[in-house]
Write a protein that holds these residues in place. Sequence first.
Motif, PDB file in Angstrom:
ATOM      1  N   GLN A 131       0.826  -1.200   0.000  1.00  0.00           N
ATOM      2  CA  GLN A 131       0.000   0.000   0.000  1.00  0.00           C
ATOM      3  C   GLN A 131       0.872   1.267   0.000  1.00  0.00           C
ATOM      4  OE1 GLN A 131      -3.685  -0.557   0.141  1.00  0.00           O
ATOM      5  NE2 GLN A 131      -2.677  -2.410  -0.583  1.00  0.00           N
ATOM      6  N   TYR A 132       0.404   2.290  -0.725  1.00  0.00           N
ATOM      7  CA  TYR A 132       1.086   3.586  -0.680  1.00  0.00           C
ATOM      8  C   TYR A 132       0.052   4.697  -0.827  1.00  0.00           C
ATOM      9  CZ  TYR A 132       1.317   2.860  -5.859  1.00  0.00           C
ATOM     10  OH  TYR A 132       1.040   2.605  -7.179  1.00  0.00           O
ATOM     11  N   PRO A 133       0.409   5.942  -0.510  1.00  0.00           N
ATOM     12  CA  PRO A 133      -0.588   7.018  -0.545  1.00  0.00           C
ATOM     13  C   PRO A 133      -1.149   7.221  -1.956  1.00  0.00           C
ATOM     14  CG  PRO A 133       1.413   7.742   0.576  1.00  0.00           C
ATOM     15  CD  PRO A 133       1.719   6.425  -0.042  1.00  0.00           C
ATOM     16  N   PRO A 134      -2.440   7.563  -2.049  1.00  0.00           N
ATOM     17  CA  PRO A 134      -3.096   7.624  -3.367  1.00  0.00           C
ATOM     18  C   PRO A 134      -2.882   8.931  -4.117  1.00  0.00           C
ATOM     19  CG  PRO A 134      -4.719   7.979  -1.650  1.00  0.00           C
ATOM     20  CD  PRO A 134      -3.407   7.773  -0.950  1.00  0.00           C
ATOM     21  N   GLU A 158      -8.483   2.715   1.367  1.00  0.00           N
ATOM     22  CA  GLU A 158      -8.991   4.073   1.119  1.00  0.00           C
ATOM     23  C   GLU A 158      -9.912   4.074  -0.099  1.00  0.00           C
ATOM     24  OE1 GLU A 158      -5.028   6.613   1.834  1.00  0.00           O
ATOM     25  OE2 GLU A 158      -4.788   4.655   0.921  1.00  0.00           O
ATOM     26  N   ILE A 189      -0.371   9.941  -6.082  1.00  0.00           N
ATOM     27  CA  ILE A 189       0.382   9.923  -7.337  1.00  0.00           C
ATOM     28  C   ILE A 189      -0.492   9.526  -8.521  1.00  0.00           C
ATOM     29  CG2 ILE A 189       1.206   7.534  -7.051  1.00  0.00           C
ATOM     30  CD1 ILE A 189       3.926   8.559  -8.219  1.00  0.00           C
ATOM     31  N   ARG A 190      -0.270  10.208  -9.658  1.00  0.00           N
ATOM     32  CA  ARG A 190      -0.916   9.852 -10.925  1.00  0.00           C
ATOM     33  C   ARG A 190       0.213   9.480 -11.885  1.00  0.00           C
ATOM     34  NH1 ARG A 190      -4.085  10.085  -7.645  1.00  0.00           N
ATOM     35  NH2 ARG A 190      -5.904  11.424  -7.394  1.00  0.00           N
ATOM     36  N   MET A 201      -7.260  11.038 -17.528  1.00  0.00           N
ATOM     37  CA  MET A 201      -5.949  11.126 -18.177  1.00  0.00           C
ATOM     38  C   MET A 201      -5.901  10.254 -19.435  1.00  0.00           C
ATOM     39  SD  MET A 201      -3.742  10.927 -14.663  1.00  0.00           S
ATOM     40  CE  MET A 201      -2.094  10.742 -15.352  1.00  0.00           C
ATOM     41  N   LEU A 209      -7.468   8.815 -13.374  1.00  0.00           N
ATOM     42  CA  LEU A 209      -6.738   7.974 -14.328  1.00  0.00           C
ATOM     43  C   LEU A 209      -7.544   7.798 -15.616  1.00  0.00           C
ATOM     44  CD1 LEU A 209      -5.225   5.284 -11.896  1.00  0.00           C
ATOM     45  CD2 LEU A 209      -4.027   7.188 -12.992  1.00  0.00           C
ATOM     46  N   TRP A 267      -5.514  -2.044  -5.955  1.00  0.00           N
ATOM     47  CA  TRP A 267      -4.686  -2.968  -5.174  1.00  0.00           C
ATOM     48  C   TRP A 267      -3.722  -2.268  -4.214  1.00  0.00           C
ATOM     49  CZ3 TRP A 267      -3.012  -7.165  -9.309  1.00  0.00           C
ATOM     50  CH2 TRP A 267      -4.052  -8.114  -9.416  1.00  0.00           C
ATOM     51  N   VAL A 268      -3.418  -1.013  -4.488  1.00  0.00           N
ATOM     52  CA  VAL A 268      -2.448  -0.323  -3.634  1.00  0.00           C
ATOM     53  C   VAL A 268      -3.114   0.711  -2.706  1.00  0.00           C
ATOM     54  CG1 VAL A 268      -0.405  -0.706  -5.041  1.00  0.00           C
ATOM     55  CG2 VAL A 268      -1.877   1.234  -5.552  1.00  0.00           C
ATOM     56  N   HIS A 269      -4.433   0.861  -2.842  1.00  0.00           N
ATOM     57  CA  HIS A 269      -5.154   1.767  -1.941  1.00  0.00           C
ATOM     58  C   HIS A 269      -6.362   1.041  -1.371  1.00  0.00           C
ATOM     59  CE1 HIS A 269      -2.495   4.455  -3.962  1.00  0.00           C
ATOM     60  NE2 HIS A 269      -3.177   4.502  -5.076  1.00  0.00           N
ATOM     61  N   LYS A 299      -9.065   8.618  -7.497  1.00  0.00           N
ATOM     62  CA  LYS A 299      -7.875   8.400  -8.334  1.00  0.00           C
ATOM     63  C   LYS A 299      -8.267   7.678  -9.626  1.00  0.00           C
ATOM     64  CE  LYS A 299      -3.291   6.248  -8.378  1.00  0.00           C
ATOM     65  NZ  LYS A 299      -2.175   5.748  -7.569  1.00  0.00           N
TER      66      LYS A 299
END
Lengths: 258, 566
Positions: free
Chosen positions: A30-33, B114, A35-36, B128, B125, B109-111, B121
């Motif tokens: 998991q990482y903060p959301p 949240e 970044i695009r 974009m 995406l 998968w990475v959030h 996001k």
Amino acid sequence: MTEFEPRIIGFLCNWCSYAGADLAGVSRFQYPPNIRIIRVMCSGRVDPPLVLGLLAEGVDGILITGCHIGDCHYISGNLQTKRKFTLIKRLAEKAGLEPGRLRLEWVSAAEGQRFAQLVKEFTDQVRVLGSSLLSGDKPDPDLLLNMRAAGAAAEDSRLRALVGKEEKLVSEGNVYGEQITQEDFDEVMTGAVDAEFARHRIRLALLEEPMSVKELSERLGMEPRRVVEHIVAMRQRGWVDTQEIRGSSPIYRALEVP
Amino acid sequence: MAEKEEAPRVGVFVCHCGINIGGFVNVPTVVEYANSIPGVVYAEANLYTCSSDGIDKIKEAIKKHNLNRVVVASCTPRTHEPLFQSTCEEAGLNKYLFEMANIRDQCSWVHMHEPEEATEKAKDLVRMAVAKACLLSPQEEPEIEVNPVALVIGGGLSGMTSAMSLAEQGFKVHLVEKQSELGGMLLRLKKLFPLEQESSAILKQKIEAVRSNPNIRVYTNSKVRFVKGFVGNFDVEIESQKGEVESLGVGTIIVATGADVLEPKGLYSYGEDKRVVTQMQLEEMLETGDLKGVHTVVMIQCVGSRNEERPYCSRICCNEALKNAILLKKSDASREVYILYRDLQTYEFYYPSLEGKARDLGVKLIRYLKEMPPQVSPEEDSVAIKVFTPLLDEEMTIKADLVVLSTPLIPREEAKELSRILKVPLDSNGFFMEAHVKLRPLDFATDGIFVCGTAHSPKDVAESTPQALGAASRASIPMARGRLRTAAITAEVDESRCVGCGVCVELCPYNAIQKDEKGIARVTGAVCKGCGVCGASCPERAITMHHFTNEQLESQGIAALGRAAP
């Protein structure tokens, strides 16, 4: 959410870093959301004006990642990324942007965890810096002019030619067979960056309104002597000419640059 | 082209991917949002967009809504872009009018904790991807002819195996060997593990088959000195030791140049005392029976490998040591044989039996620690080896008549030159590096060039052979087809802006750009790999990197800020 949430753009090379980011997903790291991600084939494709332009548009931070040195899918593309990133940093710094808003890292296809960690670190780093003065409806006008000048300087053929030839000049020497050290090159580059950045600031200021040397000097916080030097060079390139003589001072205006 | 001039009519397909996306991202909200983006005329959600049902829905929507751009928001383009691109093609839409938004691997998968932020996001995406899609242009993939002739560089086991396979399929093969005879590393080996076959017997059979095959032309004492061109149409120059140069045209190239064995100069008294030898030298001694008076043998593993300079494991040395230890025991059961190892790598399922066999014969396996390597001190009538063994937690001393060092396979010095000539990469250890370790393990990123054998990494015969057959099979595909389509993601120079400065010519890692007679830079599309470094470097900004244009990248960046492109 009351805390400031930075807007971050990541440029990732297709072969290593984008795959590493995918692996972070597959592994559920998991990482903060914030970044695009924008996918490019090679990190060496990230053109400096693009990065400086997006910063001028108000992006809070830009992360560029590519294959580790020696592992580039395109053999040597990431060496160019390094050279280009140095130019981006120099110009952004000249413009007065916090250097912490920019970061270049190498992430391999196997480094999913490292990618997640890196995004977390960078997000925190940008969060601490706070919102970019260029984001929102009222961007800081001085910084905006400076960042636009930085972007224009990065489009300028002189700086681009220097950066494009840097790798060869430093590693193999020039066409006369003279070896050029990185220090020598950096000195030339520093001079060129200073001059081009200053000239584009003058040009952009004159695009806003025609001015005298004195007015330009006050507007840009530049010594009158320097302004005159640059105006002379800019006249030769056809960037400016005299609009009128007011009292005994010539008033300069910017010309359309082809 | 029609699509370019028409206003964009984008269709967006948002995938639930079961619960992989749908469990964290609010897919209906994303679909609703997509419908509000300028340029989007149709948006829908799919349970699995990549299922045959989902694919049919894309095709239907292209026809029904007259879509001229397609965006799929799902997993990663690295795995699924080709599928959706061919879906577009089947529905009559150029495949370069497709764009993907990665809302699974790089979002849901990475959030996972949240969901709201992940949904926001995902919307960004999609926006974009739509922004880029609106600026996409159709691209044509040029078709080229393939010369059905192969060049195999290296006449060892791998090179000969590849050459034979291609020759048997009916292709002409030029096989280039730098030494005076075919055989490579196998010429120096005697018995091969695990079955202790005579390497000379295998070699003899291969060499005879290669020599007698009318489709193979062998060049010994020769090397490749120049390669130009691209898949299907390479121009190659082969130079003999006498300096004679022959020019050839080939369609594909296989790199099978093998590896060297590290000469452990200065390590463990090697080179100073004749009783310290390498496993290769031991092979010779076993063959000639030159082992009189050798009662105690100590082998040391990982000599010059798995250290800071050479971090990799050479893989084959443990098996080789065990094999030679067994042979030493078999020729004289009263011999004492010790193997000092760090970690015993007897991989593959038939090899552990080697270790068992060695133990049964009385070979003593003693572990040592990287931080406390054995100390070798030559004395008058023996060589003393002091080693700390962590199992007993004590130091022991062995008096040996012979010390055998297991040294790694290392990249050949010439690999660097060949890598430059072929424009293919070496890895950080100096071995040739494939395009992708799992997806394209035998290919280089440069189309039409393949790799096999120990040029790629340390391997034994049982591993090199299938790799060589695989490389031959990969090389045969374009040659059997006779024609192929090359990638369209290439650079193009705007002649009117090019000033002929040559920066791009120097920076192109593939020599894909040359100046023409007018001094203008020209890209050879079939050679260009689409990295875009030239475009990002051109002082005049005269180069367009198709499918990743400045405008497209900028529009993605602006869209990430929630705004329309300027």
